[in-house]
Design an enzyme around this catalytic site. Sequence first.
Site, PDB file in Angstrom:
ATOM      1  N   MET A 132      13.773  -5.961 -65.042  1.00 16.17           N
ATOM      2  CA  MET A 132      13.051  -7.166 -65.434  1.00 16.17           C
ATOM      3  C   MET A 132      11.605  -7.129 -64.956  1.00 16.17           C
ATOM      4  O   MET A 132      10.699  -7.374 -65.721  1.00 16.17           O
ATOM      5  CB  MET A 132      13.755  -8.396 -64.853  1.00 16.17           C
ATOM      6  CG  MET A 132      15.100  -8.680 -65.490  1.00 16.17           C
ATOM      7  SD  MET A 132      14.963  -8.960 -67.235  1.00 16.17           S
ATOM      8  CE  MET A 132      13.949 -10.409 -67.270  1.00 16.17           C
ATOM      9  N   CYS A 133      11.377  -6.878 -63.697  1.00 21.08           N
ATOM     10  CA  CYS A 133      10.035  -6.811 -63.128  1.00 21.08           C
ATOM     11  C   CYS A 133      10.061  -5.785 -61.999  1.00 21.08           C
ATOM     12  O   CYS A 133      11.117  -5.292 -61.610  1.00 21.08           O
ATOM     13  CB  CYS A 133       9.589  -8.162 -62.565  1.00 21.08           C
ATOM     14  SG  CYS A 133       9.583  -9.513 -63.770  1.00 21.08           S
ATOM     15  N   ARG A 134       8.922  -5.474 -61.472  1.00 19.02           N
ATOM     16  CA  ARG A 134       8.787  -4.660 -60.269  1.00 19.02           C
ATOM     17  C   ARG A 134       7.858  -5.414 -59.339  1.00 19.02           C
ATOM     18  O   ARG A 134       6.857  -5.996 -59.782  1.00 19.02           O
ATOM     19  CB  ARG A 134       8.183  -3.289 -60.566  1.00 19.02           C
ATOM     20  CG  ARG A 134       8.857  -2.443 -61.644  1.00 19.02           C
ATOM     21  CD  ARG A 134      10.116  -1.752 -61.140  1.00 19.02           C
ATOM     22  NE  ARG A 134      11.271  -2.620 -61.265  1.00 19.02           N
ATOM     23  CZ  ARG A 134      12.495  -2.299 -60.841  1.00 19.02           C
ATOM     24  NH1 ARG A 134      12.709  -1.133 -60.255  1.00 19.02           N
ATOM     25  NH2 ARG A 134      13.501  -3.123 -60.996  1.00 19.02           N
TER      26      ARG A 134
ATOM     27  N   VAL B 138       4.486  -6.676 -61.230  1.00 14.94           N
ATOM     28  CA  VAL B 138       4.237  -6.461 -62.658  1.00 14.94           C
ATOM     29  C   VAL B 138       5.418  -7.053 -63.408  1.00 14.94           C
ATOM     30  O   VAL B 138       6.557  -6.984 -62.953  1.00 14.94           O
ATOM     31  CB  VAL B 138       4.044  -4.963 -62.987  1.00 14.94           C
ATOM     32  CG1 VAL B 138       2.746  -4.449 -62.396  1.00 14.94           C
ATOM     33  CG2 VAL B 138       5.214  -4.112 -62.502  1.00 14.94           C
TER      34      VAL B 138
ATOM     35  N   ASN C  13      12.391 -11.076 -59.125  1.00 15.47           N
ATOM     36  CA  ASN C  13      12.779  -9.976 -60.003  1.00 15.47           C
ATOM     37  C   ASN C  13      14.201 -10.244 -60.470  1.00 15.47           C
ATOM     38  O   ASN C  13      15.148 -10.120 -59.686  1.00 15.47           O
ATOM     39  CB  ASN C  13      12.706  -8.632 -59.265  1.00 15.47           C
ATOM     40  CG  ASN C  13      13.224  -7.482 -60.104  1.00 15.47           C
ATOM     41  OD1 ASN C  13      13.212  -7.545 -61.334  1.00 15.47           O
ATOM     42  ND2 ASN C  13      13.681  -6.438 -59.453  1.00 15.47           N
TER      43      ASN C  13
END
Length: 242
Positions: free
Chosen positions: A1-3, A88, A115
């Site tokens: 999903m995100c970092r 991000v 996240n």
Amino acid sequence: MCRHLAWRGEPRSLHDLVLAPPHSLETQSWAPRRQRHGTVNVDGFGVGWWVPDRPEPVRYRRAQPIWTDASFASLAPTVSAASVVAAVRSATPGTAPDEGAAAPFTHGRWLVSHNGRLGDWAAARAGLGPRDADVPDTRTGVDSALLVGLALARWLDGTPLAEGLAAATHDLLAHGGGRLTTLAGDGASIAGVVRGEPMWTLATGAGVLVASEPHDDDHRWTEVPDDHVLLVDDDGLHLHPL
């Protein structure tokens, strides 16, 4: 999903933390190595840090991929901080596309990054909405805002950083659950909850880095077990079950 990542330790430049490593957060925006959901993280980014004599953190966010922002690449080598939170974004379908939906979120002295994804955003919002802190960053159209608001409500009432983040996670686990891995900072400490998405730590003599995935092949990276809470403070790194 995100970092995302968080740093606490000796001052380091944003360039060294976010852009320079061989598998940096910037690289993870287009080529993550350990991402379980999604393939790229191109729906915005953000970086927050604390500076002396200012209780509120500084925050820089954009709705574009991090590698397309020449302004951030230019300023990153000139800014150093002892505590940083950066992310991000890979947007959940149906959530807002603007930079207001990009982590880290903030209010007062706190920064928060999520996240994952709420299991049932509508049910959680209906059941928990009255409990969250109503501030600008919790009004954005993204499921992470509810988690942020629940944590902020605890912190504003005096709950310590890690305990407040864990309590917000338990609230959501009782209302649909989801993948709820989070990072937060208050300028003095870094806290995190690992629930459904991985997190790694790298402890050195200079400080502790917490991240969604290792940014290099250093053998000292250690994965945090699922359903655990972490805290990085003056006494080092601490872990305990959620």
